[in-house]
Design a protein around this motif. Sequence first.
Motif, PDB file in Angstrom:
ATOM      1  N   PHE A 242      49.362 -16.016  73.023  1.00 34.28           N
ATOM      2  CA  PHE A 242      50.178 -14.821  73.178  1.00 34.28           C
ATOM      3  C   PHE A 242      49.520 -13.924  74.225  1.00 34.28           C
ATOM      4  O   PHE A 242      48.356 -14.113  74.578  1.00 34.28           O
ATOM      5  CB  PHE A 242      50.286 -14.066  71.848  1.00 34.28           C
ATOM      6  CG  PHE A 242      51.001 -14.810  70.757  1.00 34.28           C
ATOM      7  CD1 PHE A 242      52.320 -14.518  70.440  1.00 34.28           C
ATOM      8  CD2 PHE A 242      50.359 -15.819  70.035  1.00 34.28           C
ATOM      9  CE1 PHE A 242      52.991 -15.200  69.435  1.00 34.28           C
ATOM     10  CE2 PHE A 242      51.012 -16.511  69.027  1.00 34.28           C
ATOM     11  CZ  PHE A 242      52.335 -16.199  68.729  1.00 34.28           C
TER      12      PHE A 242
ATOM     13  N   GLN B 207      54.902 -14.258  73.235  1.00 35.19           N
ATOM     14  CA  GLN B 207      54.438 -15.611  72.950  1.00 35.19           C
ATOM     15  C   GLN B 207      54.508 -16.449  74.224  1.00 35.19           C
ATOM     16  O   GLN B 207      55.526 -16.490  74.909  1.00 35.19           O
ATOM     17  CB  GLN B 207      55.275 -16.269  71.852  1.00 35.19           C
ATOM     18  CG  GLN B 207      54.779 -17.662  71.472  1.00 35.19           C
ATOM     19  CD  GLN B 207      55.521 -18.244  70.282  1.00 35.19           C
ATOM     20  OE1 GLN B 207      56.071 -17.507  69.471  1.00 35.19           O
ATOM     21  NE2 GLN B 207      55.540 -19.567  70.167  1.00 35.19           N
TER      22      GLN B 207
ATOM     23  N   ASP C 286      52.400 -18.582  65.158  1.00 36.60           N
ATOM     24  CA  ASP C 286      53.823 -18.285  65.277  1.00 36.60           C
ATOM     25  C   ASP C 286      54.460 -18.238  63.886  1.00 36.60           C
ATOM     26  O   ASP C 286      53.760 -18.308  62.861  1.00 36.60           O
ATOM     27  CB  ASP C 286      54.520 -19.282  66.210  1.00 36.60           C
ATOM     28  CG  ASP C 286      54.512 -20.728  65.670  1.00 36.60           C
ATOM     29  OD1 ASP C 286      54.219 -20.928  64.469  1.00 36.60           O
ATOM     30  OD2 ASP C 286      54.803 -21.652  66.452  1.00 36.60           O
TER      31      ASP C 286
END
Length: 433
Positions: free
Chosen positions: A336, A347, A328
């Motif tokens: 994801f 996500q 991230d």
Amino acid sequence: MFDKKEVQITHGEFGHTLNTGQVFSSNNEWIVFDHRNNDGDIKITGSIGVVNVNTSEEKTIYTVPNQTQYGPGVGAASFSPKENKVIFIHGIRNADAKKPYDFTRRTGVAIDLVNPEQPIFMDARNIEKPFAAGALRGGTHAHSWSADGSMISYTYNDYVMEQLAKTDSQVKDLRTIGLMFPKKVQVANTADVENNDGEMFSVLAAVVTENPKLGSNEIDKAFDECWIGKDGYVKADGVRQHKAIAYQGNVRDEKGNTITEIFVADIPHDLSVTALGQEIAGTENTRPAVPKEISQRRITFSQKGVKGPRHWLRSSADGNQIFFLSEDEKGIVQAFSVSPNGGDVKQITKNPFSIASPINISPDGLYLSYIADQSVFITEISTGNAQRLTQKYQAPEQLNGAVVWSNDGNKLAFNRYVKSDKGIFLQVFLLHK
């Protein structure tokens, strides 16, 4: 949901390594494992076992006849979703100090539980001319059954190209993926145990090239694949693609950096009736060709690509989403998803710590399982809500590997090291609903 009281079901003082998926028998009665105590120990591991989920009875179903410190070695076993049959990596039978277990020296062997100790060689191997269509010339591993049990995918390294690379700097041993389907293959010289006939016909499914063009969709490595859906997926034009594989592929960006992206291979519904040419066998100077009927398509175009611990892609049962790991914005490894048709990446997890294991999807497609912060976690895919199902373990009794769902979704199996008077051994644990 799950009872947070874990149940230890193996107790033998040796390793019990679970594969990253498909470890439950179709009736959820048995779990298959190999006797590794560490991930990299296939070369020195000589047997495959099963444990009964209800009684904790352990049985060895295959023992390598001539196991040495150099191989052959066995490991990474997975159950057919339809039969009481498992497939696993098996090193080439003449392993010794000069020819040890290696990437290009392994094959897929199956055991039917009603006939233990009777190896069934699934993919044919033929490393000398004349190369046979349907046979491979190297090593397969990470075997995975399609949902209907009719095909098996695998990761592949080619022995002939590996040897050629030693004298030709333009050639490399490039990892790729393939699949096999029921159709017996016979090869010319099985008196030499470097070669073997196979119960299934093998083809490669991803085109790899030594020098991918910068900024293109060309790849020099295809790996860690999954079957898409129980019955494939629906294409953007509304037509169902019944057989398809998603896999990771290494591309080069405009600056020459390697980025791992996600690709899809669409496969004809019945390859056994397809007229496949001799080029799929390969030559002394070329790796086996991918059948022209199998298409290759890139579905992610990201900055970071796939990142995190080694993991195999996973698909929802309906085939609508492919799941993978990446970082991230804070550099934390999260899960994801993306449609097999491409498009926006979503996500799924939002943990304050990184996922530290391969991932798996519940049969109903609602939850994701994994290890993080030395605990077993599940995350609800629709909301991102995470549940810690076990305590946080400390060394040496730590969690290891993947968290695998039973076929009915009522159990989770995982590995944890347990200390005994004789040492520290990987054991199999269950969580029940």
